[in-house]
Design an enzyme around this catalytic site. Structure first.
Site, PDB file in Angstrom:
ATOM      1  N   GLU A  26     -26.846 127.468 121.472  1.00 45.91           N
ATOM      2  CA  GLU A  26     -28.153 126.832 121.670  1.00 45.91           C
ATOM      3  C   GLU A  26     -28.317 125.504 120.921  1.00 45.91           C
ATOM      4  O   GLU A  26     -29.293 125.327 120.187  1.00 45.91           O
ATOM      5  CB  GLU A  26     -29.274 127.797 121.212  1.00 45.91           C
ATOM      6  CG  GLU A  26     -29.158 129.175 121.822  1.00 45.91           C
ATOM      7  CD  GLU A  26     -30.265 129.509 122.803  1.00 45.91           C
ATOM      8  OE1 GLU A  26     -31.050 128.617 123.143  1.00 45.91           O
ATOM      9  OE2 GLU A  26     -30.298 130.671 123.234  1.00 45.91           O
TER      10      GLU A  26
ATOM     11  N   GLY B 217     -26.382 138.277 126.252  1.00 51.85           N
ATOM     12  CA  GLY B 217     -25.063 138.498 125.645  1.00 51.85           C
ATOM     13  C   GLY B 217     -24.355 137.221 125.218  1.00 51.85           C
ATOM     14  O   GLY B 217     -23.172 137.249 124.861  1.00 51.85           O
ATOM     15  N   LYS B 218     -25.075 136.099 125.228  1.00 56.11           N
ATOM     16  CA  LYS B 218     -24.451 134.801 124.925  1.00 56.11           C
ATOM     17  C   LYS B 218     -23.897 134.763 123.495  1.00 56.11           C
ATOM     18  O   LYS B 218     -22.731 134.428 123.273  1.00 56.11           O
ATOM     19  CB  LYS B 218     -25.466 133.653 125.113  1.00 56.11           C
ATOM     20  CG  LYS B 218     -26.110 133.619 126.480  1.00 56.11           C
ATOM     21  CD  LYS B 218     -27.109 132.507 126.615  1.00 56.11           C
ATOM     22  CE  LYS B 218     -28.326 132.605 125.722  1.00 56.11           C
ATOM     23  NZ  LYS B 218     -29.228 133.726 126.016  1.00 56.11           N
ATOM     24  N   THR B 219     -24.766 135.114 122.538  1.00 56.27           N
ATOM     25  CA  THR B 219     -24.323 135.064 121.137  1.00 56.27           C
ATOM     26  C   THR B 219     -23.214 136.080 120.891  1.00 56.27           C
ATOM     27  O   THR B 219     -22.252 135.797 120.179  1.00 56.27           O
ATOM     28  CB  THR B 219     -25.529 135.318 120.190  1.00 56.27           C
ATOM     29  OG1 THR B 219     -26.551 134.386 120.532  1.00 56.27           O
ATOM     30  CG2 THR B 219     -25.154 135.125 118.737  1.00 56.27           C
ATOM     31  N   THR B 220     -23.344 137.250 121.509  1.00 55.24           N
ATOM     32  CA  THR B 220     -22.305 138.282 121.364  1.00 55.24           C
ATOM     33  C   THR B 220     -20.958 137.715 121.804  1.00 55.24           C
ATOM     34  O   THR B 220     -19.942 137.870 121.125  1.00 55.24           O
ATOM     35  CB  THR B 220     -22.664 139.509 122.232  1.00 55.24           C
ATOM     36  OG1 THR B 220     -23.948 139.978 121.816  1.00 55.24           O
ATOM     37  CG2 THR B 220     -21.649 140.626 122.084  1.00 55.24           C
TER      38      THR B 220
ATOM     39  N   GLY C  70     -31.052 137.978 125.205  1.00 57.45           N
ATOM     40  CA  GLY C  70     -30.437 139.306 125.266  1.00 57.45           C
ATOM     41  C   GLY C  70     -29.346 139.434 126.313  1.00 57.45           C
ATOM     42  O   GLY C  70     -28.779 140.514 126.501  1.00 57.45           O
TER      43      GLY C  70
HETATM   44  P1  ATP Z   1     -30.717 135.230 122.641  1.00 58.18           P
HETATM   45  O1  ATP Z   1     -30.889 134.054 123.556  1.00 58.18           O
HETATM   46  O2  ATP Z   1     -31.982 135.964 122.407  1.00 58.18           O
HETATM   47  O3  ATP Z   1     -29.959 134.899 121.392  1.00 58.18           O
HETATM   48  P2  ATP Z   1     -28.298 136.404 123.678  1.00 58.18           P
HETATM   49  O4  ATP Z   1     -27.980 136.187 125.111  1.00 58.18           O
HETATM   50  O5  ATP Z   1     -27.578 135.578 122.689  1.00 58.18           O
HETATM   51  O6  ATP Z   1     -29.846 136.291 123.480  1.00 58.18           O
HETATM   52  P3  ATP Z   1     -27.202 138.615 122.249  1.00 58.18           P
HETATM   53  O7  ATP Z   1     -27.705 138.204 120.902  1.00 58.18           O
HETATM   54  O8  ATP Z   1     -25.772 138.420 122.526  1.00 58.18           O
HETATM   55  O9  ATP Z   1     -28.057 137.945 123.394  1.00 58.18           O
HETATM   56  O10 ATP Z   1     -27.580 140.148 122.447  1.00 58.18           O
HETATM   57  C1  ATP Z   1     -27.208 140.879 123.598  1.00 58.18           C
HETATM   58  C2  ATP Z   1     -27.767 142.273 123.483  1.00 58.18           C
HETATM   59  O11 ATP Z   1     -27.047 142.984 122.483  1.00 58.18           O
HETATM   60  C3  ATP Z   1     -29.220 142.313 123.074  1.00 58.18           C
HETATM   61  O12 ATP Z   1     -29.866 143.345 123.815  1.00 58.18           O
HETATM   62  C4  ATP Z   1     -29.188 142.655 121.610  1.00 58.18           C
HETATM   63  O13 ATP Z   1     -30.332 143.377 121.217  1.00 58.18           O
HETATM   64  C5  ATP Z   1     -27.934 143.528 121.527  1.00 58.18           C
HETATM   65  N1  ATP Z   1     -27.292 143.459 120.194  1.00 58.18           N
HETATM   66  C6  ATP Z   1     -26.792 142.360 119.608  1.00 58.18           C
HETATM   67  N2  ATP Z   1     -26.266 142.662 118.389  1.00 58.18           N
HETATM   68  C7  ATP Z   1     -26.461 143.999 118.220  1.00 58.18           C
HETATM   69  C8  ATP Z   1     -26.150 144.929 117.178  1.00 58.18           C
HETATM   70  N3  ATP Z   1     -25.523 144.536 116.058  1.00 58.18           N
HETATM   71  N4  ATP Z   1     -26.490 146.213 117.373  1.00 58.18           N
HETATM   72  C9  ATP Z   1     -27.095 146.634 118.498  1.00 58.18           C
HETATM   73  N5  ATP Z   1     -27.421 145.814 119.514  1.00 58.18           N
HETATM   74  C10 ATP Z   1     -27.115 144.518 119.394  1.00 58.18           C
END
Ligand code: ATP
Length: 301
Positions: A158, A42-45, A40
């Protein structure tokens, strides 16, 4: 060497929630960047924005000096594997590559596909279908898909997660090989030790913000061996240590605890301390842990 990717105050909000908050980074050619953060963070974002799969709420980003998604040339110089490797279960490795090459609008002959399979060590999979592959093989096939068209910049979400030690070794070796060929790689993980030593630069994300960016060299300093010394007279410790020639680099924190990174002779050190009537209460070899460092940044335990 040039700049591959530059972001300025990049932000992605979902309503009031900021999944990515003012991220400013600069990625240079030939480096392997480890994007580290808990689930969560924000990496994938971040990776989805770079890949043009979603759009920022605010901020700017440029790829090879051009705004992302604006020109085909910059898009073709980038390969990505985001979330799970996108493979088709009932196809062989080569068929999967042929399928994705077509999707990317590339004309690849058999020889080029074979070369790519050799590069990711999947040349001997023959008629084996993708659903029979181990996780490591699937990850390597995902990387091969990202490598179609020979992009300069790879974005891999990942790629090491969930692999057994052998699989990790193979992927790390492959990533190093790709970087040695001049490719720039951005890979994510929620586990700092997992990427330790494969990445040459580290970007640590927490709750959508970059909390630290540092090189492998700087990170290695965080995992130094040292002798931890606590004494009965902390106020006199600095004075005494400064007079001992057989010790090099050291730090003393505000509680009077010393970390000695270069000690030629522990015996000599002990003798000198005692000679100055400074008595050790703790005198022990320790190592900074990567996890401690990471949690000190993101505020966990
Ligand atoms: P992970 O290791 O679990 O994949 P991450 O670091 O990749 O985590 P992200 O997937 O980028 O995290 O998500 C970052 C935050 O944004 C999370 O709290 C997620 O719930 C939120 N998020 C991601 N996509 C959406 C969306 N389409 N609508 C609302 N919130 C979102």
């Amino acid at each position: 060497m040039g700049t591959i990717l530059e972001t300025k105050a990049l932000t992605k909000a979902y309503g009031k929630f900021k999944a990515l908050d003012q991220v400013t980074v600069c990625l240079e050619q030939g480096e392997i960047y480890g994007l580290i953060g808990q689930n969560g963070a924000g990496k994938t974002t971040f990776m989805r924005l770079i890949a043009g799969l979603s759009f920022p709420t605010a901020g700017r980003m440029t790829l090879f000096g051009q705004p992302i998604g604006k020109t085909q040339t910059t898009d073709q110089q980038m390969g990505f594997m985001i979330e799970n490797p996108a493979i088709i279960r009932h196809l062989t490795a080569k068929e999967v590559l042929r399928y994705f090459a077509k999707m990317k609008g590339l004309t690849c002959n058999d020889e080029q596909l074979d070369q790519l399979l050799t590069k990711v060590h999947l040349a001997d999979t023959g008629k084996k279908k993708a659903h029979q592959f181990s996780l490591g093989m699937k990850q390597r096939l995902g990387i091969a898909i990202a490598l179609l068209g020979d992009p300069t910049f790879l974005v891999l979400d990942e790629p090491i997660n969930g692999l057994d030690p052998q699989g990790m070794v193979e992927i790390r070796a492959l990533l190093r090989q790709l970087a040695s060929e001049g490719k720039t790689i951005l890979l994510s993980s929620h586990n700092l030790p997992e990427l330790y030593q494969v990445a040459t630069q580290y970007i640590i994300l927490n709750q959508g913000k970059v909390v630290k960016q540092l090189s492998l060299l700087e990170l290695e300093k965080q995992t130094r061996h040292y002798l931890r010394v606590v004494v009965n007279e902390p106020r006199r410790l600095a004075q005494v240590l400064s007079e001992i020639e057989t010790i090099g680099n050291y730090e003393i924190n505000h509680e009077g605890e010393a970390k000695l990174f270069q000690v030629e002779s522990k015996e000599d050190l002990l003798k000198q301390l005692v000679a100055h009537n400074v008595w050790p209460i703790t005198f022990v070899e320790q190592e900074e842990s990567l996890e401690n460092f990471y949690f000190s940044l993101i505020g966990g335990s």
